[in-house]
Design a protein around this motif. Structure first.
Motif, PDB file in Angstrom:
ATOM      1  N   SER A   5       0.835  -1.207   0.000  1.00 60.91           N
ATOM      2  CA  SER A   5       0.000   0.000   0.000  1.00 60.91           C
ATOM      3  C   SER A   5       0.869   1.257   0.000  1.00 60.91           C
ATOM      4  O   SER A   5       0.533   2.254  -0.640  1.00 60.91           O
ATOM      5  N   ARG A   6       2.004   1.202   0.678  1.00 59.00           N
ATOM      6  CA  ARG A   6       2.933   2.340   0.657  1.00 59.00           C
ATOM      7  C   ARG A   6       3.553   2.488  -0.739  1.00 59.00           C
ATOM      8  O   ARG A   6       3.707   3.607  -1.237  1.00 59.00           O
ATOM      9  N   ALA A   7       3.912   1.372  -1.358  1.00 65.37           N
ATOM     10  CA  ALA A   7       4.479   1.417  -2.708  1.00 65.37           C
ATOM     11  C   ALA A   7       3.481   2.030  -3.681  1.00 65.37           C
ATOM     12  O   ALA A   7       3.853   2.833  -4.547  1.00 65.37           O
ATOM     13  N   LEU A   8       2.217   1.691  -3.543  1.00 70.78           N
ATOM     14  CA  LEU A   8       1.183   2.252  -4.419  1.00 70.78           C
ATOM     15  C   LEU A   8       1.044   3.752  -4.180  1.00 70.78           C
ATOM     16  O   LEU A   8       0.937   4.535  -5.125  1.00 70.78           O
ATOM     17  N   ALA A   9       1.068   4.171  -2.915  1.00 65.32           N
ATOM     18  CA  ALA A   9       0.984   5.603  -2.608  1.00 65.32           C
ATOM     19  C   ALA A   9       2.187   6.353  -3.180  1.00 65.32           C
ATOM     20  O   ALA A   9       2.043   7.455  -3.731  1.00 65.32           O
ATOM     21  N   GLN A  10       3.375   5.768  -3.073  1.00 66.22           N
ATOM     22  CA  GLN A  10       4.571   6.392  -3.632  1.00 66.22           C
ATOM     23  C   GLN A  10       4.477   6.483  -5.158  1.00 66.22           C
ATOM     24  O   GLN A  10       4.861   7.490  -5.757  1.00 66.22           O
ATOM     25  N   HIS A  11       3.960   5.435  -5.772  1.00 64.17           N
ATOM     26  CA  HIS A  11       3.785   5.426  -7.228  1.00 64.17           C
ATOM     27  C   HIS A  11       2.832   6.545  -7.651  1.00 64.17           C
ATOM     28  O   HIS A  11       3.106   7.267  -8.615  1.00 64.17           O
ATOM     29  N   ARG A  12       1.740   6.682  -6.935  1.00 62.78           N
ATOM     30  CA  ARG A  12       0.761   7.721  -7.284  1.00 62.78           C
ATOM     31  C   ARG A  12       1.342   9.119  -7.080  1.00 62.78           C
ATOM     32  O   ARG A  12       1.073  10.025  -7.867  1.00 62.78           O
ATOM     33  N   ALA A  13       2.158   9.291  -6.053  1.00 65.57           N
ATOM     34  CA  ALA A  13       2.811  10.581  -5.827  1.00 65.57           C
ATOM     35  C   ALA A  13       3.803  10.879  -6.954  1.00 65.57           C
ATOM     36  O   ALA A  13       3.917  12.028  -7.407  1.00 65.57           O
ATOM     37  N   TYR A  14       4.508   9.857  -7.411  1.00 64.30           N
ATOM     38  CA  TYR A  14       5.446  10.008  -8.528  1.00 64.30           C
ATOM     39  C   TYR A  14       4.700  10.414  -9.798  1.00 64.30           C
ATOM     40  O   TYR A  14       5.109  11.343 -10.503  1.00 64.30           O
ATOM     41  N   ALA A  15       3.591   9.748 -10.068  1.00 65.13           N
ATOM     42  CA  ALA A  15       2.781  10.076 -11.244  1.00 65.13           C
ATOM     43  C   ALA A  15       2.276  11.516 -11.154  1.00 65.13           C
ATOM     44  O   ALA A  15       2.288  12.249 -12.149  1.00 65.13           O
ATOM     45  N   GLN A  16       1.877  11.939  -9.962  1.00 62.90           N
ATOM     46  CA  GLN A  16       1.394  13.312  -9.788  1.00 62.90           C
ATOM     47  C   GLN A  16       2.527  14.312  -9.983  1.00 62.90           C
ATOM     48  O   GLN A  16       2.337  15.366 -10.590  1.00 62.90           O
ATOM     49  N   ALA A  17       3.708  13.989  -9.494  1.00 63.79           N
ATOM     50  CA  ALA A  17       4.862  14.879  -9.668  1.00 63.79           C
ATOM     51  C   ALA A  17       5.183  15.055 -11.153  1.00 63.79           C
ATOM     52  O   ALA A  17       5.474  16.167 -11.606  1.00 63.79           O
ATOM     53  N   LEU A  18       5.123  13.977 -11.911  1.00 61.20           N
ATOM     54  CA  LEU A  18       5.362  14.063 -13.354  1.00 61.20           C
ATOM     55  C   LEU A  18       4.296  14.921 -14.026  1.00 61.20           C
ATOM     56  O   LEU A  18       4.600  15.742 -14.897  1.00 61.20           O
ATOM     57  N   THR A  19       3.056  14.744 -13.618  1.00 61.38           N
ATOM     58  CA  THR A  19       1.956  15.552 -14.152  1.00 61.38           C
ATOM     59  C   THR A  19       2.172  17.022 -13.819  1.00 61.38           C
ATOM     60  O   THR A  19       2.001  17.897 -14.672  1.00 61.38           O
ATOM     61  N   ASP A  20       2.571  17.288 -12.576  1.00 65.48           N
ATOM     62  CA  ASP A  20       2.813  18.673 -12.154  1.00 65.48           C
ATOM     63  C   ASP A  20       3.944  19.322 -12.959  1.00 65.48           C
ATOM     64  O   ASP A  20       3.961  20.535 -13.129  1.00 65.48           O
TER      65      ASP A  20
END
Length: 64
Positions: free
Chosen positions: A36-51
């Motif tokens: 679940s932490r890995a998924l949260a980190q992945h989603r944060a990474y995807a958001q950072a790329l989007t930003d």
């Protein structure tokens, strides 16, 4: 000497990690991976790329 591409990137292709990530390779043996932490980190990474202005395409998890 060879050359390399330094042009701006516009797209990122990601795949969402599944729970099987806990069974994968680790930097330190015995240190557990929290899916679940890995998924949260992945989603944060995807958001950072989007930003940063990249178009992010996230593929579904692989099963098995």
């Amino acid at each position: 000497m060879g050359s390399f591409d330094v042009s701006p990137k516009t797209h990122a292709l990601l795949r969402e990690p599944g729970p099987e990530i806990a069974d994968g390779l680790r930097l330190e043996p015995g240190s557990p991976v929290d899916p679940s932490r890995a998924l949260a980190q992945h989603r944060a990474y995807a958001q950072a790329l989007t930003d940063l202005g990249l178009q992010v395409m996230c593929l579904p998890r692989l099963t098995g």
